[in-house]
Write a protein that holds these residues in place. Sequence first.
Motif, PDB file in Angstrom:
ATOM      1  N   UNK A  26       1.304   5.148  11.356  1.00  0.00           N
ATOM      2  CA  UNK A  26       1.504   6.564  11.698  1.00  0.00           C
ATOM      3  C   UNK A  26       0.734   7.495  10.767  1.00  0.00           C
ATOM      4  N   UNK A  27       0.265   8.594  11.339  1.00  0.00           N
ATOM      5  CA  UNK A  27      -0.631   9.481  10.602  1.00  0.00           C
ATOM      6  C   UNK A  27       0.038  10.166   9.416  1.00  0.00           C
ATOM      7  N   UNK A  28       1.367  10.178   9.361  1.00  0.00           N
ATOM      8  CA  UNK A  28       2.069  10.804   8.233  1.00  0.00           C
ATOM      9  C   UNK A  28       2.511   9.792   7.180  1.00  0.00           C
ATOM     10  N   UNK A  29       2.064   8.528   7.302  1.00  0.00           N
ATOM     11  CA  UNK A  29       2.576   7.488   6.404  1.00  0.00           C
ATOM     12  C   UNK A  29       1.535   6.911   5.452  1.00  0.00           C
ATOM     13  N   UNK A  30       0.367   7.533   5.329  1.00  0.00           N
ATOM     14  CA  UNK A  30      -0.690   6.894   4.549  1.00  0.00           C
ATOM     15  C   UNK A  30      -0.297   6.742   3.077  1.00  0.00           C
ATOM     16  N   UNK A  31       0.119   7.814   2.426  1.00  0.00           N
ATOM     17  CA  UNK A  31       0.472   7.743   1.003  1.00  0.00           C
ATOM     18  C   UNK A  31       1.639   6.790   0.787  1.00  0.00           C
ATOM     19  N   UNK A  32       2.623   6.841   1.675  1.00  0.00           N
ATOM     20  CA  UNK A  32       3.786   5.976   1.514  1.00  0.00           C
ATOM     21  C   UNK A  32       3.415   4.513   1.767  1.00  0.00           C
ATOM     22  N   UNK A  33       2.452   4.262   2.654  1.00  0.00           N
ATOM     23  CA  UNK A  33       1.990   2.889   2.862  1.00  0.00           C
ATOM     24  C   UNK A  33       1.283   2.354   1.621  1.00  0.00           C
ATOM     25  N   UNK A  34       0.488   3.180   0.974  1.00  0.00           N
ATOM     26  CA  UNK A  34      -0.163   2.749  -0.265  1.00  0.00           C
ATOM     27  C   UNK A  34       0.867   2.436  -1.340  1.00  0.00           C
ATOM     28  N   UNK A  35       1.881   3.279  -1.470  1.00  0.00           N
ATOM     29  CA  UNK A  35       2.945   3.013  -2.445  1.00  0.00           C
ATOM     30  C   UNK A  35       3.647   1.691  -2.123  1.00  0.00           C
ATOM     31  N   UNK A  36       3.869   1.448  -0.856  1.00  0.00           N
ATOM     32  CA  UNK A  36       4.524   0.207  -0.439  1.00  0.00           C
ATOM     33  C   UNK A  36       3.675  -1.016  -0.791  1.00  0.00           C
TER      34      UNK A  36
END
Length: 225
Positions: free
Chosen positions: A63-73
């Motif tokens: 999802x387009x709003x999850x990039x930073x959170x995906x990197x943290x994950x």
Amino acid sequence: MHIQELVLYTSSLASQKQFYSQALGLSLVDERPDSFTVQAGLTRLSFHETKQNVLYHIAFTIPRNKFARAKDWLVRQQIPFLRKDGEDEIFFDNINARSCYFPDPDNNILEFIVHYNLARETDGDFSPADVLHVSEIGLPVEDVPALATKFEETLGLKPYGGPVSEGFAFMGDITGQLVVTKIGRPWLPTLTVPAAPSPVQVTLSGTRKQWLDLAPYPYILTAHQ
């Protein structure tokens, strides 16, 4: 265009199964002595055992709003980033998208990508359930324009994000792309890993109905509307 099913190969089946089903957390939906399948959003992703060396590039749209959170994950999962010029993400102005890259145990080049023009957003922290689908598979060949023309004539696929060049063609649309690259051309982001053919079986939807055996390359495509 959607990539519904993708069959790849591995010489380290157990390590790959652990990575995709546990480290990446994708649901294990089939397991056999010589293969396994995980569900990557709308895409069934399978690996079959082989003794040959293989190298793939695949991308997962999130999802387009999850990039930073995906990197943290990814950091929490202890999955390292692949970098270009020291940077761990790349913005692609031509398609309004942002990517980060990481390896699997076979050193295949994996990618999380957000397309800001794709109106998909989810709430909360990133989780494996946020993987929407496999959106890219790399297909290295000697004659990029010839294969791009074949895909346009037989499947109705168009270049996406820019014109076809001698070394590269991005064929498809915002939901899925066949990444046609010249053999030996380095893959992003490291610019040190040369593209090489490895066996691929891919099932597409949203194109003209067609079955393509792209011999002498080990690529088989099944497409339907």
